[in-house]
Design an enzyme around this catalytic site. Structure first.
Site, mmCIF file in Angstrom:
data_model
loop_
_atom_site.group_PDB
_atom_site.id
_atom_site.type_symbol
_atom_site.label_atom_id
_atom_site.label_comp_id
_atom_site.label_asym_id
_atom_site.label_seq_id
_atom_site.Cartn_x
_atom_site.Cartn_y
_atom_site.Cartn_z
ATOM 1 N N SER A 144 0.857 -1.182 0.000
ATOM 2 C CA SER A 144 0.000 0.000 0.000
ATOM 3 C C SER A 144 0.891 1.230 0.000
ATOM 4 C CB SER A 144 -0.860 -0.002 1.274
ATOM 5 O OG SER A 144 -1.498 1.246 1.461
ATOM 6 N N TYR A 157 -2.217 0.394 10.757
ATOM 7 C CA TYR A 157 -2.204 -0.096 9.377
ATOM 8 C C TYR A 157 -0.895 0.288 8.691
ATOM 9 C CZ TYR A 157 -3.796 -0.753 4.537
ATOM 10 O OH TYR A 157 -3.924 -1.146 3.220
HETATM 11 C C1 8X3 Z 1 -5.014 1.697 1.330
HETATM 12 C C2 8X3 Z 1 -4.511 3.078 1.285
HETATM 13 O O1 8X3 Z 1 -4.822 5.409 2.268
HETATM 14 O O2 8X3 Z 1 -6.299 3.706 3.101
HETATM 15 O O3 8X3 Z 1 -4.022 0.747 1.453
HETATM 16 O O4 8X3 Z 1 -4.002 3.718 3.737
HETATM 17 S S1 8X3 Z 1 -4.927 3.992 2.670
#
Ligand code: 8X3
Length: 259
Positions: A144, A157
């Protein structure tokens, strides 16, 4: 001009994790159309079975294998089904919550690390000998843009995606000279049925706000297209890293919204 290489006979199996929806499902469809025998894995049995049937009905080869990528014993058992594997697409993962570091739920952080990082590690370790045995293997890590820069509320995340990026980079260093490529695809804003909904625990209003006013976020097919393109380059061409965002997104925090 480089032409897309037809997969060699020994490289025809493509395993896709998180294939029950979104980028994984789109990638499975596109790799099948490109000539691969796709193996669809995800926790949701009914979903992967339905998709395998759909791909078969379109005249391509697909099988479903329900699998939780965080269950190492199950992953090892899955790997024994193959002598060789041509392509592994580590797509399973996702975000949970958008809380500040000060109040984020450690359980969310742990689960994100387990699915995004250890899930990728599990599949990669279990299938690496089979990828090598194919004589021309490709590992794709779907990371990502969160693997490269942080944003408020993204801590858990972003940390997991940074780790996934490091896994890909380190592995590429460690296996150089062996016949396996390591490709990292890093998507930015992708509008799928489930990513934002999962992140916000099923809250449709919060999920909708992520894409509010953005004319054209990426679709799952846009990302599957980049994965399929990278995988079908000639075997000596390694797309180390491909960052793909919608035109309306200049950075993780700079998004053009209309209205
Ligand atoms: C997804 C991109 O901007 O939601 O992997 O982190 S974000």
């Amino acid at each position: 001009m480089a032409t897309a290489a037809a997969p060699s006979a020994a490289s025809r199996i493509a395993v896709v994790t998180g294939a029950s929806s979104g980028i994984g499902a789109a990638t499975a469809r596109q790799l099948a159309a490109a000539g691969y025998r796709v193996v669809l894995t995800a926790r949701r049995k009914d979903r992967v079975e339905a998709l395998a049937e759909e791909i078969q009905a379109a005249g391509h080869k697909a099988t479903a294998y329900p699998l939780d990528v965080t269950d190492r014993a199950a992953v090892d058992e899955f790997a024994t089904a193959f002598k060789t594997v041509g392509v592994l697409v580590n797509n399973a993962g996702g975000a949970l919550g958008a809380d500040p570091v000060a109040t984020g739920d450690p359980d969310d952080w742990r689960r994100m690390y387990e699915t995004n990082v250890l899930g990728t590690l599990n599949l990669t370790q279990a299938l690496l000998p089979r990828l090598e045995a194919s004589g021309d293997g490709t590992i794709v890590v779907v990371s990502s843009t969160a693997g490269f820069a942080t944003y408020e509320g993204g801590g858990g995340y972003v940390a997991a995606k940074h780790a996934e990026h490091v896994l890909a980079e380190t592995l590429r260093l460690e296996i150089v000279g062996r016949p396996v490529r390591v490709v990292e695809i890093a998507p930015g804003m992708v509008k799928t049925d489930e990513f934002a909904l999962t992140r916000f625990g099923g809250d449709r209003d919060k999920a909708a706000k992520v894409y509010q006013g953005v004319a054209d976020p990426l679709s799952a097919d846009d990302v599957a297209d980049t994965i399929t393109w990278a995988v079908t380059r000639p075997a000596h061409v390694n797309i180390d890293l491909l960052v793909v965002r919608p035109r309306a997104q200049a950075s993780n925090t700079k998004v053009h919204r209309e209205g």
